[in-house]
Design a protein around this motif. Structure first.
Motif, mmCIF file in Angstrom:
data_model
loop_
_atom_site.group_PDB
_atom_site.id
_atom_site.type_symbol
_atom_site.label_atom_id
_atom_site.label_comp_id
_atom_site.label_asym_id
_atom_site.label_seq_id
_atom_site.Cartn_x
_atom_site.Cartn_y
_atom_site.Cartn_z
ATOM 1 N N TRP A 1 11.278 26.507 20.727
ATOM 2 C CA TRP A 1 12.191 25.682 21.521
ATOM 3 C C TRP A 1 13.553 25.728 20.837
ATOM 4 C CZ3 TRP A 1 10.252 24.339 26.042
ATOM 5 C CH2 TRP A 1 10.913 23.392 26.832
ATOM 6 N N GLY A 2 14.580 25.283 21.473
ATOM 7 C CA GLY A 2 15.918 25.323 20.893
ATOM 8 C C GLY A 2 16.160 24.313 19.785
ATOM 9 N N ARG A 3 15.200 23.458 19.552
ATOM 10 C CA ARG A 3 15.300 22.439 18.504
ATOM 11 C C ARG A 3 13.902 22.194 17.951
ATOM 12 N NH1 ARG A 3 15.888 16.577 19.207
ATOM 13 N NH2 ARG A 3 14.274 16.713 17.623
ATOM 14 N N GLY A 4 13.829 21.508 16.856
ATOM 15 C CA GLY A 4 12.550 21.224 16.236
ATOM 16 C C GLY A 4 11.797 20.107 16.939
ATOM 17 N N ALA A 5 10.591 19.878 16.463
ATOM 18 C CA ALA A 5 9.736 18.837 17.031
ATOM 19 C C ALA A 5 10.391 17.468 16.882
ATOM 20 C CB ALA A 5 8.377 18.850 16.337
ATOM 21 N N PHE A 6 10.176 16.633 17.863
ATOM 22 C CA PHE A 6 10.672 15.259 17.820
ATOM 23 C C PHE A 6 9.798 14.442 16.881
ATOM 24 C CE2 PHE A 6 12.544 16.716 21.735
ATOM 25 C CZ PHE A 6 13.753 16.041 21.800
ATOM 26 N N THR A 7 10.416 13.508 16.167
ATOM 27 C CA THR A 7 9.677 12.586 15.304
ATOM 28 C C THR A 7 9.876 11.147 15.760
ATOM 29 O OG1 THR A 7 11.538 12.487 13.758
ATOM 30 C CG2 THR A 7 9.799 14.098 13.286
ATOM 31 N N ASP A 8 10.819 10.937 16.662
ATOM 32 C CA ASP A 8 11.150 9.600 17.146
ATOM 33 C C ASP A 8 10.910 9.539 18.655
ATOM 34 O OD1 ASP A 8 13.511 7.829 18.433
ATOM 35 O OD2 ASP A 8 12.926 6.975 16.481
ATOM 36 N N ARG A 9 10.032 8.648 19.069
ATOM 37 C CA ARG A 9 9.672 8.563 20.493
ATOM 38 C C ARG A 9 10.851 8.144 21.376
ATOM 39 N NH1 ARG A 9 4.182 8.445 22.274
ATOM 40 N NH2 ARG A 9 2.767 8.860 20.571
#
Length: 176
Positions: A40-48
């Motif tokens: 994806w163009g960015r990393g995994a989300f850590t904040d919902r």
């Protein structure tokens, strides 16, 4: 139909519809997973909360469809289409990891492509993939897309400089 309306698309097993509250919970597994988000163009989300803002954000000129099983259950797949030019659309998609290998992406993306070509009179659809993303590349190739370009180190993402494959499909090449 307005430019950002999301018409419902039906497949044999899924209803592809616009976003609704709760989809962020169903799709959290995909968007918070490092492996799923690798290309994806960015990393995994850590904040919902940040993820919810991203998912429901209106600062881009695209549309989102969410696939949920007709038999019931939560959302399993997100696909997007954005207008790059008049009668030209870019598509993208992401599948919840626990649902991989079930033909969901093929089924839903087929419905989206058919809709764009047959209902919205799109002439060309393209996809931008990382060459290392084998499942995504297999999908678009199997749907009849032609790999038109290999751009070396075309974008810098959370994993560094990445190559891009550009895939294209024309309306008269779509048999469905």
């Amino acid at each position: 139909m307005g430019p950002l309306e999301v018409p419902q698309l039906l497949t044999e097993r899924f209803r592809c519809r616009s976003l609704k509250d709760g989809d962020e919970d169903a799709l959290w597994d995909a968007f918070s997973d490092n492996e799923t988000m690798r290309f994806w163009g960015r990393g995994a989300f850590t904040d919902r909360a940040e993820f919810r803002d991203y998912l429901f954000g209106t600062n881009w000129k695209g549309r989102t469809w969410i696939a949920e099983p007709l038999a019931g259950g939560e959302a399993v797949f997100r696909m997007v289409a954005s207008a790059a030019e008049v009668q030209v659309s870019e598509i993208g998609y992401i599948l919840a990891p626990r649902h991989q290998g079930q033909g969901i992406a093929r089924e839903c993306v087929t419905a989206l492509i058919t809709h764009l070509f047959r209902t919205e009179d799109v002439h060309r659809i393209f996809a931008d993939t990382d060459p290392r993303n084998r499942p995504s590349n297999r999908l678009v190739e199997s749907l009849g897309f032609t790999r038109e370009a290999h751009l070396r180190e075309a974008m810098k993402t959370h994993i560094g400089w990445c190559d891009t494959w550009l895939w294209g499909l024309l309306a008269d090449e779509w048999p469905h």
